[in-house]
Write a protein that holds these residues in place. Structure first.
Motif, PDB file in Angstrom:
ATOM      1  N   HIS A 176       0.839  -1.201   0.000  1.00 41.80           N
ATOM      2  CA  HIS A 176       0.000   0.000   0.000  1.00 41.80           C
ATOM      3  C   HIS A 176       0.875   1.253   0.000  1.00 41.80           C
ATOM      4  CE1 HIS A 176      -3.382   2.662   1.308  1.00 41.80           C
ATOM      5  NE2 HIS A 176      -2.404   3.283   1.943  1.00 41.80           N
ATOM      6  N   GLU A 177       1.906   1.269   0.833  1.00 43.21           N
ATOM      7  CA  GLU A 177       2.765   2.449   0.904  1.00 43.21           C
ATOM      8  C   GLU A 177       3.548   2.634  -0.390  1.00 43.21           C
ATOM      9  OE1 GLU A 177       2.137   4.517   3.039  1.00 43.21           O
ATOM     10  OE2 GLU A 177       1.015   3.226   4.397  1.00 43.21           O
ATOM     11  N   TYR A 178       3.981   1.544  -1.003  1.00 45.06           N
ATOM     12  CA  TYR A 178       4.634   1.671  -2.308  1.00 45.06           C
ATOM     13  C   TYR A 178       3.631   2.110  -3.370  1.00 45.06           C
ATOM     14  CZ  TYR A 178       9.407   0.385  -1.284  1.00 45.06           C
ATOM     15  OH  TYR A 178      10.705   0.409  -0.826  1.00 45.06           O
ATOM     16  N   GLY A 179       2.357   1.831  -3.149  1.00 44.67           N
ATOM     17  CA  GLY A 179       1.330   2.363  -4.038  1.00 44.67           C
ATOM     18  C   GLY A 179       1.343   3.881  -4.036  1.00 44.67           C
ATOM     19  N   HIS A 181       3.977   5.631  -3.575  1.00 47.35           N
ATOM     20  CA  HIS A 181       5.162   6.013  -4.358  1.00 47.35           C
ATOM     21  C   HIS A 181       4.826   6.026  -5.848  1.00 47.35           C
ATOM     22  CE1 HIS A 181       9.243   6.498  -5.646  1.00 47.35           C
ATOM     23  NE2 HIS A 181       9.290   5.306  -6.214  1.00 47.35           N
ATOM     24  N   ILE A 182       4.091   5.048  -6.310  1.00 42.69           N
ATOM     25  CA  ILE A 182       3.689   5.019  -7.714  1.00 42.69           C
ATOM     26  C   ILE A 182       2.837   6.252  -8.024  1.00 42.69           C
ATOM     27  CG2 ILE A 182       2.450   3.722  -9.480  1.00 42.69           C
ATOM     28  CD1 ILE A 182       5.110   2.484  -8.390  1.00 42.69           C
ATOM     29  N   GLN A 183       1.922   6.595  -7.137  1.00 42.10           N
ATOM     30  CA  GLN A 183       1.113   7.804  -7.327  1.00 42.10           C
ATOM     31  C   GLN A 183       2.005   9.038  -7.416  1.00 42.10           C
ATOM     32  OE1 GLN A 183      -1.295   7.278  -3.767  1.00 42.10           O
ATOM     33  NE2 GLN A 183      -3.125   6.999  -5.032  1.00 42.10           N
ATOM     34  N   ASN A 184       3.011   9.096  -6.579  1.00 40.18           N
ATOM     35  CA  ASN A 184       3.912  10.239  -6.580  1.00 40.18           C
ATOM     36  C   ASN A 184       4.649  10.359  -7.910  1.00 40.18           C
ATOM     37  OD1 ASN A 184       5.215  12.482  -5.356  1.00 40.18           O
ATOM     38  ND2 ASN A 184       6.961  11.210  -4.763  1.00 40.18           N
ATOM     39  N   LEU A 185       5.094   9.236  -8.454  1.00 37.97           N
ATOM     40  CA  LEU A 185       5.811   9.255  -9.730  1.00 37.97           C
ATOM     41  C   LEU A 185       4.915   9.726 -10.870  1.00 37.97           C
ATOM     42  CD1 LEU A 185       7.906   5.947  -9.521  1.00 37.97           C
ATOM     43  CD2 LEU A 185       8.637   8.283  -9.025  1.00 37.97           C
ATOM     44  N   TYR A 186       3.623   9.457 -10.773  1.00 34.66           N
ATOM     45  CA  TYR A 186       2.676   9.887 -11.799  1.00 34.66           C
ATOM     46  C   TYR A 186       2.105  11.284 -11.525  1.00 34.66           C
ATOM     47  CZ  TYR A 186       2.344   5.536 -14.480  1.00 34.66           C
ATOM     48  OH  TYR A 186       2.611   4.457 -15.303  1.00 34.66           O
ATOM     49  N   GLY A 187       2.524  11.910 -10.433  1.00 32.49           N
ATOM     50  CA  GLY A 187       2.022  13.238 -10.109  1.00 32.49           C
ATOM     51  C   GLY A 187       0.628  13.248  -9.515  1.00 32.49           C
ATOM     52  N   ILE A 188       0.139  12.075  -9.134  1.00 30.01           N
ATOM     53  CA  ILE A 188      -1.231  11.973  -8.626  1.00 30.01           C
ATOM     54  C   ILE A 188      -1.374  12.592  -7.239  1.00 30.01           C
ATOM     55  CG2 ILE A 188      -2.992  10.310  -7.869  1.00 30.01           C
ATOM     56  CD1 ILE A 188      -2.038   8.493 -10.158  1.00 30.01           C
ATOM     57  N   LEU A 189      -0.337  12.490  -6.417  1.00 30.00           N
ATOM     58  CA  LEU A 189      -0.448  13.014  -5.055  1.00 30.00           C
ATOM     59  C   LEU A 189      -0.663  14.522  -5.048  1.00 30.00           C
ATOM     60  CD1 LEU A 189       2.240  10.934  -3.111  1.00 30.00           C
ATOM     61  CD2 LEU A 189      -0.224  10.532  -3.318  1.00 30.00           C
ATOM     62  N   LEU A 212      -3.524  -0.577  -6.045  1.00 30.89           N
ATOM     63  CA  LEU A 212      -2.169  -0.818  -6.539  1.00 30.89           C
ATOM     64  C   LEU A 212      -1.489  -1.934  -5.750  1.00 30.89           C
ATOM     65  CD1 LEU A 212      -1.064   2.885  -7.109  1.00 30.89           C
ATOM     66  CD2 LEU A 212      -1.658   1.204  -8.875  1.00 30.89           C
ATOM     67  N   ALA A 213      -1.771  -2.016  -4.455  1.00 29.71           N
ATOM     68  CA  ALA A 213      -1.258  -3.137  -3.657  1.00 29.71           C
ATOM     69  C   ALA A 213      -1.825  -4.454  -4.178  1.00 29.71           C
ATOM     70  CB  ALA A 213      -1.614  -2.943  -2.183  1.00 29.71           C
ATOM     71  N   GLY A 214      -3.080  -4.423  -4.584  1.00 28.38           N
ATOM     72  CA  GLY A 214      -3.698  -5.611  -5.147  1.00 28.38           C
ATOM     73  C   GLY A 214      -3.057  -6.025  -6.463  1.00 28.38           C
ATOM     74  N   ILE A 215      -2.658  -5.052  -7.271  1.00 27.63           N
ATOM     75  CA  ILE A 215      -2.001  -5.362  -8.544  1.00 27.63           C
ATOM     76  C   ILE A 215      -0.698  -6.111  -8.300  1.00 27.63           C
ATOM     77  CG2 ILE A 215      -0.781  -4.324 -10.487  1.00 27.63           C
ATOM     78  CD1 ILE A 215      -2.958  -2.209 -10.561  1.00 27.63           C
TER      79      ILE A 215
END
Length: 300
Positions: A176-179, A181-189, A212-215
């Motif tokens: 979940h927490e790495y999810g 990070h993925i959001q941050n890389l995409y500018g979603i945060l 994203l954790a589920g993926i």
């Protein structure tokens, strides 16, 4: 959950600072973690800890799933067989598998992946988001591009939040927490403007991180380590059930019921137990990032 004893582990992205004092202390500015967020409702979790007499990880345990250990303990986790003598090496397995998956998945989708370290601490820690204590639970700090984790949280997850616990419950939290990070890389945060309410930006962000954790979960048994062999070789139905149980335990409604005896949706920041399980399952069943668009979803 079965780990490959023949796997080669990579500790370069795992920073074990337990027992080193950490630094920072105090509380986060404004009482919350900026942007990246944690696994559960932070203020409510602090209330639970105060009601139950302290912070997680303070007393240790005979259970290897919840005990805490000394600084640098994870540095020795080089091979899968090290798990036999050091149960904490499972956290290196989690981190290697989750980050390994996203490091391959994002470039496949035309997006550069930037690694994120996982810092394991106890007591308190200084971060680019401000000083934090163990009471905030696991969280991601965007300026640092780091996941912060006090392993003692998993004791709290069981004893105070009522989760069944287990290895995959831990892995879900890290994923979940790495999810985030993925959001941050995409500018979603950067989209997060509203922090509270059942359809707030914060809730949408947290549910997406669950998805994203589920993926990652969908692909977990195929992610190779440095020697090309899968890091995790088996996830059972019981493992998945424990992950879903952990997701439910940190739902806003569950935490509010425990801390204040009633549910107030206008103060939601992470989503209900049912929503968290549903979005995690959606990611797990599909294995497809495009199924995790909580931002345009009319029903969360």
């Amino acid at each position: 959950m079965k780990f490959n004893p023949d796997a080669d582990l990579d500790t370069s992205g795992v920073e074990d600072t337990r027992g080193s004092g950490g630094g920072g202390g105090g509380r986060l500015p404004g009482g919350t973690i900026p942007i990246g967020g944690g696994i559960g409702g932070i203020i409510l979790l602090v209330v639970i800890l105060l009601l139950n007499g302290g912070l997680p990880g303070g007393t240790g345990s005979d259970d290897p799933a919840v005990r805490n250990t000394a600084a640098g303990n994870l540095d020795s986790c080089k091979k899968g067989t090290d798990l036999q003598s050091n149960a904490d090496c499972r956290f290196v397995f989690y981190q290697n598998s989750i980050q390994g998956f996203w490091a391959a998945e994002l470039p496949r989708r035309g997006k550069k992946y930037t690694p994120a370290a996982m810092r394991v601490f106890d007591g308190s820690v200084s971060t680019g988001c401000g000083p934090a204590t163990s009471a905030v639970g696991p969280f991601y700090c965007p300026p640092d591009k780091r996941v912060y984790l006090d392993i003692g949280f998993f004791k709290t997850l069981q004893t105070d939040l009522g989760a069944r616990g287990g290895e995959f419950a831990e892995a879900y939290v890290v994923a979940h927490e790495y999810g985030h990070h993925i959001q941050n890389l995409y500018g979603i945060l950067g989209r997060i403007k509203t922090r509270n309410g059942p359809t707030s930006d914060s809730v949408r962000s947290e549910l997406q991180a669950d998805c994203l954790a589920g993926i990652w979960t969908n692909h977990a048994t195929t992610v190779p380590g440095r020697n090309g062999q899968p890091l995790i070789t088996e996830l059972s139905e019981d493992d998945i059930a424990r992950g879903l149980d952990a997701a439910a335990a940190v739902g806003d409604d569950r935490i509010q019921e425990k801390t204040q005896g009633q549910v107030t949706p206008e103060s939601f920041s992470h989503g209900t137990a049912e929503q968290r399980m549903r979005w995690f399952t959606r990611g797990m069943d599909s294995g497809d990032m495009t199924k995790c668009d909580t931002w345009s979803a009319s029903t969360l």
